[in-house]
Design a protein around this motif. Structure first.
Motif, PDB file in Angstrom:
ATOM      1  N   PHE A 111       1.013  -1.238  -0.042  1.00 42.35           N
ATOM      2  CA  PHE A 111       0.128  -0.101  -0.150  1.00 42.35           C
ATOM      3  C   PHE A 111       0.950   1.280   0.040  1.00 42.35           C
ATOM      4  O   PHE A 111       2.254   1.195   0.325  1.00 42.35           O
ATOM      5  CB  PHE A 111      -0.678  -0.025   1.240  1.00 42.35           C
ATOM      6  N   ALA A 112       0.285   2.479  -0.321  1.00 39.42           N
ATOM      7  CA  ALA A 112       0.679   3.903  -0.121  1.00 39.42           C
ATOM      8  C   ALA A 112       2.094   3.858  -0.637  1.00 39.42           C
ATOM      9  O   ALA A 112       2.790   3.570  -1.758  1.00 39.42           O
ATOM     10  CB  ALA A 112       0.703   4.144   1.230  1.00 39.42           C
TER      11      ALA A 112
ATOM     12  N   PRO B  20       3.379   2.685   7.828  1.00 37.50           N
ATOM     13  CA  PRO B  20       2.815   3.789   9.107  1.00 37.50           C
ATOM     14  C   PRO B  20       1.547   4.416   8.553  1.00 37.50           C
ATOM     15  O   PRO B  20       1.523   4.906   7.397  1.00 37.50           O
ATOM     16  CB  PRO B  20       3.900   4.510   9.379  1.00 37.50           C
ATOM     17  N   SER B  21       0.454   4.419   9.385  1.00 31.59           N
ATOM     18  CA  SER B  21      -0.805   5.336   8.839  1.00 31.59           C
ATOM     19  C   SER B  21      -0.480   6.530   8.664  1.00 31.59           C
ATOM     20  O   SER B  21       0.170   7.204   9.336  1.00 31.59           O
ATOM     21  CB  SER B  21      -2.015   5.044   9.866  1.00 31.59           C
ATOM     22  N   SER B  22      -1.297   7.250   7.741  1.00 35.14           N
ATOM     23  CA  SER B  22      -1.320   8.643   7.534  1.00 35.14           C
ATOM     24  C   SER B  22      -2.571   9.377   7.181  1.00 35.14           C
ATOM     25  O   SER B  22      -2.627  10.135   6.488  1.00 35.14           O
ATOM     26  CB  SER B  22      -0.446   9.109   6.779  1.00 35.14           C
ATOM     27  N   GLY B  23      -3.902   8.760   7.764  1.00 35.97           N
ATOM     28  CA  GLY B  23      -5.019   9.112   7.442  1.00 35.97           C
ATOM     29  C   GLY B  23      -5.507  10.431   8.546  1.00 35.97           C
ATOM     30  O   GLY B  23      -4.546  11.118   9.047  1.00 35.97           O
ATOM     31  N   GLY B  24      -6.574  11.038   8.280  1.00 34.02           N
ATOM     32  CA  GLY B  24      -6.948  12.058   9.056  1.00 34.02           C
ATOM     33  C   GLY B  24      -6.715  13.214   8.204  1.00 34.02           C
ATOM     34  O   GLY B  24      -5.943  13.382   7.231  1.00 34.02           O
TER      35      GLY B  24
ATOM     36  N   ILE C  71      -4.895   3.725   6.811  1.00 35.91           N
ATOM     37  CA  ILE C  71      -5.506   4.821   5.760  1.00 35.91           C
ATOM     38  C   ILE C  71      -4.151   5.533   5.495  1.00 35.91           C
ATOM     39  O   ILE C  71      -3.346   5.938   6.445  1.00 35.91           O
ATOM     40  CB  ILE C  71      -6.602   5.254   6.590  1.00 35.91           C
ATOM     41  N   TRP C  72      -4.081   5.968   4.168  1.00 38.12           N
ATOM     42  CA  TRP C  72      -2.900   6.532   3.843  1.00 38.12           C
ATOM     43  C   TRP C  72      -3.294   7.832   2.960  1.00 38.12           C
ATOM     44  O   TRP C  72      -4.205   7.644   2.196  1.00 38.12           O
ATOM     45  CB  TRP C  72      -1.786   5.969   3.216  1.00 38.12           C
ATOM     46  N   LYS C  73      -2.746   9.042   3.327  1.00 43.33           N
ATOM     47  CA  LYS C  73      -3.006  10.082   2.259  1.00 43.33           C
ATOM     48  C   LYS C  73      -1.779  10.241   1.341  1.00 43.33           C
ATOM     49  O   LYS C  73      -0.724  10.160   1.759  1.00 43.33           O
ATOM     50  CB  LYS C  73      -3.094  11.688   3.274  1.00 43.33           C
TER      51      LYS C  73
ATOM     52  N   LYS D 154       4.204   1.533  -2.822  1.00 42.12           N
ATOM     53  CA  LYS D 154       3.844   1.109  -4.162  1.00 42.12           C
ATOM     54  C   LYS D 154       5.015   2.095  -4.956  1.00 42.12           C
ATOM     55  O   LYS D 154       5.047   1.847  -6.242  1.00 42.12           O
ATOM     56  CB  LYS D 154       2.434   1.501  -4.396  1.00 42.12           C
TER      57      LYS D 154
ATOM     58  N   TYR E  13      -6.930   9.515  -0.665  1.00 39.00           N
ATOM     59  CA  TYR E  13      -6.861   8.783   0.275  1.00 39.00           C
ATOM     60  C   TYR E  13      -6.694   7.187  -0.112  1.00 39.00           C
ATOM     61  O   TYR E  13      -7.760   7.032  -0.796  1.00 39.00           O
ATOM     62  CB  TYR E  13      -8.003   8.980   1.432  1.00 39.00           C
ATOM     63  N   GLU E  14      -5.975   6.313   0.497  1.00 37.61           N
ATOM     64  CA  GLU E  14      -6.186   5.029   0.134  1.00 37.61           C
ATOM     65  C   GLU E  14      -6.242   4.165   1.407  1.00 37.61           C
ATOM     66  O   GLU E  14      -5.859   4.628   2.531  1.00 37.61           O
ATOM     67  CB  GLU E  14      -4.859   4.494  -0.416  1.00 37.61           C
TER      68      GLU E  14
END
Lengths: 79, 177
Positions: free
Chosen positions: A7-8, A75-79, B151-153, A11, B79-80
């Motif tokens: 993911f992310a 590592p997550s980077s949502g929000g 979740i990734w931005k 890739k 966002y993925e």
């Protein structure tokens, strides 16, 4: 053979998924070490990644059986 | 939710079986609410859903896409998510928040896909009898979702570069077509 999904930022180095040879002693941790050795561009991100199997996070010591589908979670980077 | 749960478990006469079925279906649907969406997030809709006669406080956090990050003009964020695990992770965080605080409502919904400037990427709503619990729970939920949910931005900048976000914000920008 296992299937590895990325993911992310991973890739940038890997396609969305690859197939990878494992032996009976391959753990999540040893897989990530193998990937780091073969793809040094992704070493930093792989070092900070988690892994999931069957939609659950797994311990790094988890052994990977033939046919397993593993998801490498940077590592997550949502929000 | 508690009232519905009690009703679900209440001993009812056969005449009420149809009503009970409907109530249990509503309960089931609400329990399976999606926490990841490709659709625009309408924060007012979530605010109104959080209203409850027992709640004296509703706290809403809306994480919006801003037009500047580390000195670079941002056009949008894509966002993925690893959706099945992101759903489970957010559900678990909400359940744990409900164990820690007495909340009437708690919800978190995160976008995937392209989100424009000023649009909501994530919303967290908490309601409780008093503001202290609603504030604390809301902060707890958003902090953990940002840290734990897969979740990734992917930020796209006006200069033609893009960058995958990380918690430490140490990723290097790279050019894209």
């Amino acid at each position: 053979m296992i299937k590895i999904n990325f993911f992310a930022g991973l890739k940038r180095t890997f396609p969305k998924s690859i197939e990878w040879e494992v032996n009976e002693n391959t753990s999540v941790n040893s897989l990530i070490e193998e990937l780091k050795s073969n793809f040094p561009d992704a070493e930093e991100l792989l070092t900070r990644s988690r892994a999931a199997i069957n939609e659950e996070f797994v311990e790094m010591a988890t052994l990977l059986k033939d046919g397993t589908e593993v998801f490498i979670i940077p590592p997550s980077s949502g929000g | 939710m508690v009232q519905r749960f009690l009703l679900f478990h209440h001993r009812v006469e056969a005449d009420y079986s149809c009503i009970l079925l409907v109530v249990s279906l509503i309960y089931s649907i609400e329990e399976n609410e999606m926490h990841i969406t490709e659709e625009n997030i309408d924060v007012i809709e979530y605010y109104n859903k959080a209203k409850d006669p027992r709640s004296g406080a509703i706290v809403m956090f809306s994480g919006d896409v801003r037009d500047l990050n580390k000195g670079q003009e941002v056009l949008y964020i894509d966002y993925e998510a690893y959706i099945p695990l992101a759903e489970k992770t957010i559900a678990k965080i909400l359940a744990e928040a409900n164990e820690k605080w007495d909340l009437q409502a708690s919800e978190c919904v995160h976008r995937v896909g392209k989100v424009g400037i000023c649009k909501t990427a994530v919303v967290v709503i908490t309601s409780s009898a008093h503001r202290k619990e609603a504030y604390a729970a809301n902060r707890y939920i958003i902090d953990r979702v940002k840290q734990e949910a897969p979740i990734w931005k992917h930020e796209f900048f006006a200069d033609g570069t893009s960058e995958w976000g990380t918690n430490c914000d140490c990723a290097e920008p790279h050019h894209h077509d």
